[in-house]
Each structure stands twice: as C-alpha cells, then as structure tokens.
Write a protein that holds these residues in place. Structure first.
Motif, PDB file in Angstrom:
ATOM      1  N   ARG A  48       0.701  -4.970 -13.152  1.00 46.14           N
ATOM      2  CA  ARG A  48       0.030  -4.971 -14.446  1.00 46.14           C
ATOM      3  C   ARG A  48      -1.302  -4.235 -14.430  1.00 46.14           C
ATOM      4  NH1 ARG A  48       2.850  -8.137 -17.987  1.00 46.14           N
ATOM      5  NH2 ARG A  48       1.743  -6.739 -19.396  1.00 46.14           N
ATOM      6  N   HIS A  49      -1.714  -3.788 -13.249  1.00 50.09           N
ATOM      7  CA  HIS A  49      -2.940  -3.011 -13.104  1.00 50.09           C
ATOM      8  C   HIS A  49      -2.832  -2.227 -11.799  1.00 50.09           C
ATOM      9  CE1 HIS A  49      -7.227  -2.009 -12.706  1.00 50.09           C
ATOM     10  NE2 HIS A  49      -7.411  -2.424 -13.948  1.00 50.09           N
ATOM     11  N   GLU A  50      -3.347  -1.005 -11.811  1.00 48.58           N
ATOM     12  CA  GLU A  50      -3.263  -0.168 -10.611  1.00 48.58           C
ATOM     13  C   GLU A  50      -4.015  -0.789  -9.430  1.00 48.58           C
ATOM     14  OE1 GLU A  50      -2.786   2.530 -14.191  1.00 48.58           O
ATOM     15  OE2 GLU A  50      -4.166   0.914 -13.622  1.00 48.58           O
ATOM     16  N   GLN A  51      -5.096  -1.496  -9.712  1.00 42.29           N
ATOM     17  CA  GLN A  51      -5.850  -2.107  -8.621  1.00 42.29           C
ATOM     18  C   GLN A  51      -4.985  -3.123  -7.872  1.00 42.29           C
ATOM     19  OE1 GLN A  51      -9.451  -5.036  -8.738  1.00 42.29           O
ATOM     20  NE2 GLN A  51     -10.277  -2.986  -9.082  1.00 42.29           N
ATOM     21  N   GLY A  52      -4.226  -3.934  -8.619  1.00 40.70           N
ATOM     22  CA  GLY A  52      -3.319  -4.887  -7.983  1.00 40.70           C
ATOM     23  C   GLY A  52      -2.275  -4.179  -7.136  1.00 40.70           C
ATOM     24  N   ALA A  53      -1.764  -3.047  -7.638  1.00 34.47           N
ATOM     25  CA  ALA A  53      -0.779  -2.268  -6.870  1.00 34.47           C
ATOM     26  C   ALA A  53      -1.383  -1.775  -5.563  1.00 34.47           C
ATOM     27  CB  ALA A  53      -0.290  -1.087  -7.708  1.00 34.47           C
ATOM     28  N   GLY A  54      -2.609  -1.290  -5.617  1.00 30.28           N
ATOM     29  CA  GLY A  54      -3.274  -0.794  -4.415  1.00 30.28           C
ATOM     30  C   GLY A  54      -3.542  -1.890  -3.406  1.00 30.28           C
ATOM     31  N   PHE A  55      -3.983  -3.058  -3.884  1.00 28.70           N
ATOM     32  CA  PHE A  55      -4.214  -4.193  -2.984  1.00 28.70           C
ATOM     33  C   PHE A  55      -2.911  -4.641  -2.325  1.00 28.70           C
ATOM     34  CE2 PHE A  55      -8.072  -5.552  -5.725  1.00 28.70           C
ATOM     35  CZ  PHE A  55      -8.933  -4.793  -4.946  1.00 28.70           C
ATOM     36  N   MET A  56      -1.811  -4.625  -3.085  1.00 30.68           N
ATOM     37  CA  MET A  56      -0.518  -5.024  -2.519  1.00 30.68           C
ATOM     38  C   MET A  56      -0.061  -4.019  -1.458  1.00 30.68           C
ATOM     39  SD  MET A  56       1.598  -6.499  -5.819  1.00 30.68           S
ATOM     40  CE  MET A  56       2.921  -7.229  -4.835  1.00 30.68           C
ATOM     41  N   ALA A  57      -0.222  -2.739  -1.745  1.00 30.81           N
ATOM     42  CA  ALA A  57       0.163  -1.707  -0.780  1.00 30.81           C
ATOM     43  C   ALA A  57      -0.674  -1.828   0.501  1.00 30.81           C
ATOM     44  CB  ALA A  57      -0.008  -0.317  -1.390  1.00 30.81           C
ATOM     45  N   ALA A  58      -1.972  -2.089   0.344  1.00 30.51           N
ATOM     46  CA  ALA A  58      -2.844  -2.219   1.510  1.00 30.51           C
ATOM     47  C   ALA A  58      -2.455  -3.422   2.363  1.00 30.51           C
ATOM     48  CB  ALA A  58      -4.302  -2.331   1.064  1.00 30.51           C
ATOM     49  N   THR A  59      -2.135  -4.537   1.724  1.00 28.52           N
ATOM     50  CA  THR A  59      -1.751  -5.740   2.468  1.00 28.52           C
ATOM     51  C   THR A  59      -0.416  -5.533   3.166  1.00 28.52           C
ATOM     52  OG1 THR A  59      -2.989  -7.126   0.924  1.00 28.52           O
ATOM     53  CG2 THR A  59      -1.340  -8.220   2.295  1.00 28.52           C
ATOM     54  N   GLU A 444      -1.698 -10.318 -12.667  1.00 29.16           N
ATOM     55  CA  GLU A 444      -0.605 -10.157 -11.707  1.00 29.16           C
ATOM     56  C   GLU A 444       0.200 -11.442 -11.511  1.00 29.16           C
ATOM     57  OE1 GLU A 444       0.205  -7.294 -11.156  1.00 29.16           O
ATOM     58  OE2 GLU A 444      -1.640  -6.152 -11.418  1.00 29.16           O
ATOM     59  N   MET A 445      -0.237 -12.541 -12.133  1.00 24.41           N
ATOM     60  CA  MET A 445       0.599 -13.754 -12.162  1.00 24.41           C
ATOM     61  C   MET A 445       1.956 -13.434 -12.781  1.00 24.41           C
ATOM     62  SD  MET A 445      -0.847 -16.575 -10.884  1.00 24.41           S
ATOM     63  CE  MET A 445      -0.204 -17.989 -11.785  1.00 24.41           C
ATOM     64  N   GLU A 446       1.962 -12.600 -13.807  1.00 28.59           N
ATOM     65  CA  GLU A 446       3.240 -12.227 -14.435  1.00 28.59           C
ATOM     66  C   GLU A 446       4.118 -11.484 -13.440  1.00 28.59           C
ATOM     67  OE1 GLU A 446       6.329  -9.975 -16.111  1.00 28.59           O
ATOM     68  OE2 GLU A 446       4.500  -8.967 -15.388  1.00 28.59           O
ATOM     69  N   THR A 447       3.511 -10.577 -12.662  1.00 27.91           N
ATOM     70  CA  THR A 447       4.267  -9.836 -11.655  1.00 27.91           C
ATOM     71  C   THR A 447       4.862 -10.787 -10.626  1.00 27.91           C
ATOM     72  OG1 THR A 447       2.660  -8.039 -11.938  1.00 27.91           O
ATOM     73  CG2 THR A 447       4.155  -7.885 -10.054  1.00 27.91           C
ATOM     74  N   ASP A 488      -8.323 -22.647 -19.729  1.00 28.37           N
ATOM     75  CA  ASP A 488      -7.604 -23.787 -19.144  1.00 28.37           C
ATOM     76  C   ASP A 488      -6.596 -23.184 -18.173  1.00 28.37           C
ATOM     77  OD1 ASP A 488      -5.643 -25.747 -18.589  1.00 28.37           O
ATOM     78  OD2 ASP A 488      -6.080 -26.806 -20.453  1.00 28.37           O
ATOM     79  N   PHE A 489      -6.899 -23.244 -16.867  1.00 26.83           N
ATOM     80  CA  PHE A 489      -6.073 -22.553 -15.882  1.00 26.83           C
ATOM     81  C   PHE A 489      -4.646 -23.097 -15.806  1.00 26.83           C
ATOM     82  CE2 PHE A 489     -10.251 -21.308 -13.876  1.00 26.83           C
ATOM     83  CZ  PHE A 489     -10.090 -19.949 -14.080  1.00 26.83           C
ATOM     84  N   VAL A 490      -4.469 -24.363 -16.100  1.00 32.35           N
ATOM     85  CA  VAL A 490      -3.115 -24.935 -16.071  1.00 32.35           C
ATOM     86  C   VAL A 490      -2.267 -24.304 -17.175  1.00 32.35           C
ATOM     87  CG1 VAL A 490      -1.758 -27.037 -16.373  1.00 32.35           C
ATOM     88  CG2 VAL A 490      -3.847 -27.095 -15.002  1.00 32.35           C
ATOM     89  N   LYS A 491      -2.820 -24.267 -18.388  1.00 30.43           N
ATOM     90  CA  LYS A 491      -2.091 -23.644 -19.500  1.00 30.43           C
ATOM     91  C   LYS A 491      -1.926 -22.140 -19.277  1.00 30.43           C
ATOM     92  CE  LYS A 491      -3.503 -27.008 -23.025  1.00 30.43           C
ATOM     93  NZ  LYS A 491      -4.301 -27.207 -24.261  1.00 30.43           N
ATOM     94  N   TYR A 492      -2.948 -21.536 -18.686  1.00 28.59           N
ATOM     95  CA  TYR A 492      -2.896 -20.104 -18.405  1.00 28.59           C
ATOM     96  C   TYR A 492      -1.724 -19.787 -17.476  1.00 28.59           C
ATOM     97  CZ  TYR A 492      -4.765 -15.445 -17.218  1.00 28.59           C
ATOM     98  OH  TYR A 492      -4.934 -14.101 -17.047  1.00 28.59           O
ATOM     99  N   ALA A 493      -1.560 -20.591 -16.421  1.00 28.17           N
ATOM    100  CA  ALA A 493      -0.442 -20.399 -15.492  1.00 28.17           C
ATOM    101  C   ALA A 493       0.886 -20.587 -16.203  1.00 28.17           C
ATOM    102  CB  ALA A 493      -0.565 -21.375 -14.322  1.00 28.17           C
ATOM    103  N   GLU A 494       0.961 -21.620 -17.007  1.00 24.60           N
ATOM    104  CA  GLU A 494       2.219 -21.928 -17.704  1.00 24.60           C
ATOM    105  C   GLU A 494       2.592 -20.838 -18.694  1.00 24.60           C
ATOM    106  OE1 GLU A 494       1.236 -25.766 -19.232  1.00 24.60           O
ATOM    107  OE2 GLU A 494       1.797 -26.816 -17.359  1.00 24.60           O
ATOM    108  N   SER A 495       1.592 -20.160 -19.257  1.00 28.99           N
ATOM    109  CA  SER A 495       1.879 -19.087 -20.211  1.00 28.99           C
ATOM    110  C   SER A 495       2.578 -17.913 -19.537  1.00 28.99           C
ATOM    111  CB  SER A 495       0.584 -18.613 -20.883  1.00 28.99           C
ATOM    112  OG  SER A 495      -0.223 -17.875 -19.991  1.00 28.99           O
ATOM    113  N   TYR A 496       2.422 -17.781 -18.220  1.00 31.76           N
ATOM    114  CA  TYR A 496       3.107 -16.731 -17.457  1.00 31.76           C
ATOM    115  C   TYR A 496       4.457 -17.194 -16.917  1.00 31.76           C
ATOM    116  CZ  TYR A 496      -1.095 -13.755 -17.266  1.00 31.76           C
ATOM    117  OH  TYR A 496      -2.151 -12.939 -17.573  1.00 31.76           O
TER     118      TYR A 496
END
Length: 549
Positions: A48-59, A444-447, A488-496
């Motif tokens: 969902r963002h290029e930065q997340g893609a780069g962090f995943m590739a690096a890891t 990236e929770m959605e990913t 509300d992080f609980v609802k935020y997680a559930e929305s994904y």
C-alpha cells in the motif's frame, strides 16, 4: 529469436533466484507488470506504500542473504523508496530497487513527473544505473545483484524507462558466478592469537557484520575453548545464544551501563564484525585498551576507532583458524566482567516483576520473552522501547531480534514482521511498534491480511513520540510538542479484517500474547505503556548502580 525487454528483465531476475517483487507499480511499469504476470517463479507482493515494499525487500535480504527486489514508478513512487534505500544501505541488507521512467528517447509529456532518480539514489546506494538499451539488461541486473550482496551488503537501483521496456533484443540472462569470500590471512591470525594469549583480560564484542554472516557456530566454539566473555552491539544480538554463562550483555545505551564497566575492565578488545554505522560500544584512546578488528572488511578509522591488528576475511574462517591455534591462558581474569553482568541481572530482576498498569517496560520485555519460542522473531520499530528490548530481551538465535540501529527509522516494524513471516511461515513472528511508528505504515495491515500472514502486532500506546520525550527530559527541556491522539486501534485492526485486542491489566498481557501467537491470522494488541520512569532508570539509576560494581 528477439525477446521483449521487459520479458528479459523478468527472466534475468528468475535466473538470480528471485522469489518476490514487493511494490506499487505505476503506468511506467506496465510492460514489466505484464511480463511478471507470466512468471511461474516470482510472486508480486502488492503493498500500500512504496516504503513498506522497500522495508519488506530489505528484511527478506537480511534473513536470506539474497537480494530482495522492490519496484515503484517514477517521480513520487521513486522518492517513496528513498527511506527504505537508506535503511538497507546503512543496515547491510541487500536490495535491488527497480523504478520506472518516461520514455528517454522521445519525450511525450515534457518534464511531467520527471526527476533525476539515478542521481538522487547515488548517495544512498552502492550502485545506480539507468537502462538505456535492452541489450544491457542481463549485465546490469547481474552487476546490481552482485554488488548488493557483496560485503558490506546494501542497496542498488535500476531505472527501467518505459520505451526501453518495450524494445526487443537477442540478449539472454547471465548465470551468477560461483564466488567464495576470501579466507583470513594466517599471519594476521597468528598475530591476533599471540596478542590474545598475552592479554590479562580479553573481551569479545560482537557486532552487525557477525550477525549477517552467521558466524555463531565458530564463535561459540572459540568462546567454549577459551572461556573469553562476550557482549554484543544492538545489531549483533543473537549471534550466540544470550543464555550463555559468558554473555555480558548488549551495549544498548551509549555509556554508563553495567556492560560498559565490563568493557572498561578489559585490556584487549576483540571486535568482531564491527560496523561504524552503529553507536560505538566503546571509544578508543591513544595509549588505551588495544583492539583487534576481525571482519570481512578492513577497519574504517575515525578518532575513536583505530585498531592495532586487523584480521580481514570470512569471519567464521578466521575464528576457525584462531580456535585451532589459541592456547587459553591460565592467568586471564574475568571476575570483574562477570560480576558486572550479575549486577545487571540483579537490577533487572528487581524491576521486571512490577505489574503496574499501564504496562511497565521491563515487565513487558519479560513477558514477551516468556511467550516467544527460541526461534520466534520480534521485529522492533524505532522508539525508546528498543533500548529496553536490546538490554533485557534474551536473543536465542541469529536474526530473531530485528531492530534497526543503523538508520533507526520509524515505520519499518510492521513491514519487517510481514517479510519475516513470509520467509519463515512456521515461526512465531511479532511486530513491536510504538503508536507513532505503527501509524507511519499502518496501511500495510491490509497487505498482511490479504497475504494471509500469521503475525502479532503489539502497539505500545503512550500517545506521544516517546523516544524524543525521553531525550527531551534528559536534556532538561519542558515536556512540550510531542503528544498526539490515536485511533481506536482495536476497531482500526478490525476494519482491515484483522483481529483487534486491548490489554486491560498486567495479568491480562501474557494471556493475550499466548492466545494471539497460538491463533492463525493477523492480530493487533493495543498495549498502554508507562514510560514515566524511563529517564530515572535509563539515565540515572543504571549509571549510579553500575559505578558501584
């Protein structure tokens, strides 16, 4: 027969053994995307963002030693990869970034969205190149991946313009060459061994380079034979099981900790896999404690680091040679070092049972260590909790504590955990993020849900940029300008489509951790945390107690 350039590009990546391409494609990547759709080997991981893609590739690169590949479009897509490029470059993680570009042989839209991405990437990569001809694709990909994986690993970049991607060529992929790291020179090994044998109280410091090259087995054999104690930097955690009786701790704080007292007691420091990118675990002085530098690369000299002996080559091979040669000295004295370690353990034991709520950081670290198996992986974002985990969390295996003590960027914790779960689907994986760092790449929770990953995301919620507040207090400034509100992080997680949980008490925390780690899927835990004593404990108590050892 002629091959379309974008098809050849994918074939070259397949020849290199690439499994994933992480990224956000754009209009200028569509030829490559079409070619990628027909690959039987490479899977596109749409983020969902290029930065997340780069962090995943690096890891991915950090875990496997193989180059992680990510892609983005031109302009804003490419600029969004910059932080991930620096993260990989400083952290020693091999990645290849592929960015698109407008046609370079016939402009259709003037300068719209066009930046000089190759020049932009120059200072933060090992290699960057614009592909101007389809004929050169095989050699440029081979070179980019070779350079990315060569010591010290890091970031490389290829710009793949839209019109070049549509060309046809008779070039074919190049096979990777067989290459072995050079062995340490025997005379250098002999000099190091003689210096160690003559010392009164030698000590081993294990850094980032040792963690990358999985040198733990030979290092352990050397330690077992000699009985020389060891400590680690933050990026050296886990090279050797930290339950070992000769482990002295992690240099998580800059100075004044118990582990620094142990270093002060040494008359010779054997520095293994040292990387100047980390905060130094010690400072050299003229006429002071001598240092042996053992690494794949020669020492980068600066005013506080100028080792007397260097053993350059494969680290594991160097310690194999040293283990076979060294004769342990009966006059070595490690009593003070081990006493400093016992004092640190006693102090930690005195505070980690505090069951206050919101959660006290030492208690949090203890309970997560209890919940995670020996091969479980924790991926830390960047915040003050990183200090607590580096100091107090006992790493049992290499690369099971992924923290960033190089660029030290926020926003990498969640993507890093996602890549870890992909590389090791049978291991428990937990992202540990501050509320600030989590929100930087929370999309990236959605990913993670879409990929069907099994991860637990623990959010340490204090409604502020806690690390900076800690520094603010330490410098005597007024507590100002660093607090915010959270969803509300609980609802935020559930929305994904993830499962959301909230810690209700200290006793509730271990129950939640066990339930989330044992239940498949993406879990988010909102954990209120009490950082009120950070300044007192980390900046005052530890320094005062360590002086009394």
């Amino acid at each position: 027969m002629a091959t379309k350039a974008s098809d050849l590009f994918v074939q070259c990546l397949e020849q290199e053994g690439v499994e994933y391409i992480f990224g956000v494609p754009g209009e200028e990547n569509l030829d490559m995307l079409d070619s990628l759709s027909r690959s039987k080997q490479i899977k596109l991981i749409l983020t969902r963002h290029e930065q997340g893609a780069g962090f995943m590739a690096a890891t991915y690169g950090r875990h496997t030693g193989k180059t992680g590949v990510c892609m983005a479009t031109l302009g804003p897509g490419a600029t969004n990869l910059v932080t991930a490029a620096a993260y990989a470059q400083l952290g020693g993680m091999p990645i290849l970034m592929v960015t698109g570009q407008k046609p370079i042989k016939k402009s259709k839209q003037g300068r719209f969205q066009i930046l000089d991405v190759v020049s932009m990437m120059g200072p933060i990569t090992k290699y960057t190149h614009q592909l101007a001809s389809a004929d050169n694709i095989p050699s440029r990909i081979r070179e980019a991946i070779r350079v990315a994986e060569e010591e010290k690993p890091g970031a490389t970049h290829l710009e793949f313009p839209e019109d070049v991607a549509d060309e046809h060529t008779e070039s074919r992929p190049l096979k990777p060459s067989l290459a072995r790291r050079p062995s340490a020179e025997p005379k250098a090994v002999r000099a190091a061994v003689e210096k160690i044998e003559r010392a009164k109280a030698p000590i081993l410091v294990i850094g980032a380079g040792a963690n990358r090259k999985l040198t733990g087995r030979m290092l352990l054999q050397f330690i077992e034979k000699t009985g020389i104690p060891f400590l680690t930097t933050q990026l050296g955690k886990g090279v050797i099981d930290e339950n070992h009786p000769l482990f002295l701790g992690c240099a998580a704080l800059s100075s004044g900790d118990f582990v620094h007292r142990a270093v002060e007691a040494a008359d010779l420091i054997v520095n293994v896999g040292h990387d100047v990118i980390e905060k130094p675990p010690f400072f050299m002085q003229n006429g002071g404690t001598e240092v042996i530098h053992i690494s794949t690369r020669s020492a980068e000299v600066d005013p506080v680091y100028f080792p007397q002996i260097e053993v350059i080559g494969d680290i594991a091979n160097a310690f194999w040679q040293m283990k076979n040669d060294v004769v342990p000295s009966g006059s070595w004295d490690f009593d003070f070092m081990l006493r400093a370690r016992k004092a640190e353990q006693a102090h930690t034991a005195s505070i980690e049972g505090d069951t206050r709520f919101p959660i006290f950081p030492p208690y949090l670290v203890r309970e997560i260590r209890k919940a995670m198996p020996a091969n479980g992986i924790i991926c830390l974002d960047n915040g003050v909790y990183k200090i607590w985990f580096a100091r107090n969390y006992c790493a049992r295996q290499p690369n099971t504590v992924l923290l960033d003590n190089a660029l030290a960027t926020m926003g990498a914790g969640l993507p890093s955990a996602m890549a870890s779960a992909m590389v090791y689907p049978d291991r428990k994986v937990m992202a540990i993020c501050g509320d600030g760092g989590f929100m930087m790449n929370s999309q990236e929770m959605e990913t993670a849900v879409r990929l069907g990953l099994n991860i637990t995301v623990l959010i340490l919620n204090d409604g502020s940029y806690g690390m900076i507040r800690w520094k603010q207090a330490n410098m005597g400034f007024e507590d100002w300008g660093l607090t915010y509100g959270n969803p509300d992080f609980v609802k935020y997680a559930e929305s994904y489509g993830a499962k959301g949980h909230r810690v209700e008490s200290a006793e509730h925390l271990p129950q939640l951790l066990a339930a989330c780690l044992d239940t498949p899927g993406v879990h988010l835990i909102d954990c209120p945390v009490d950082y009120s004593e950070n300044d007192q404990i980390l900046n005052k108590d530890i320094k005062d107690l360590s002086k009394k050892v």
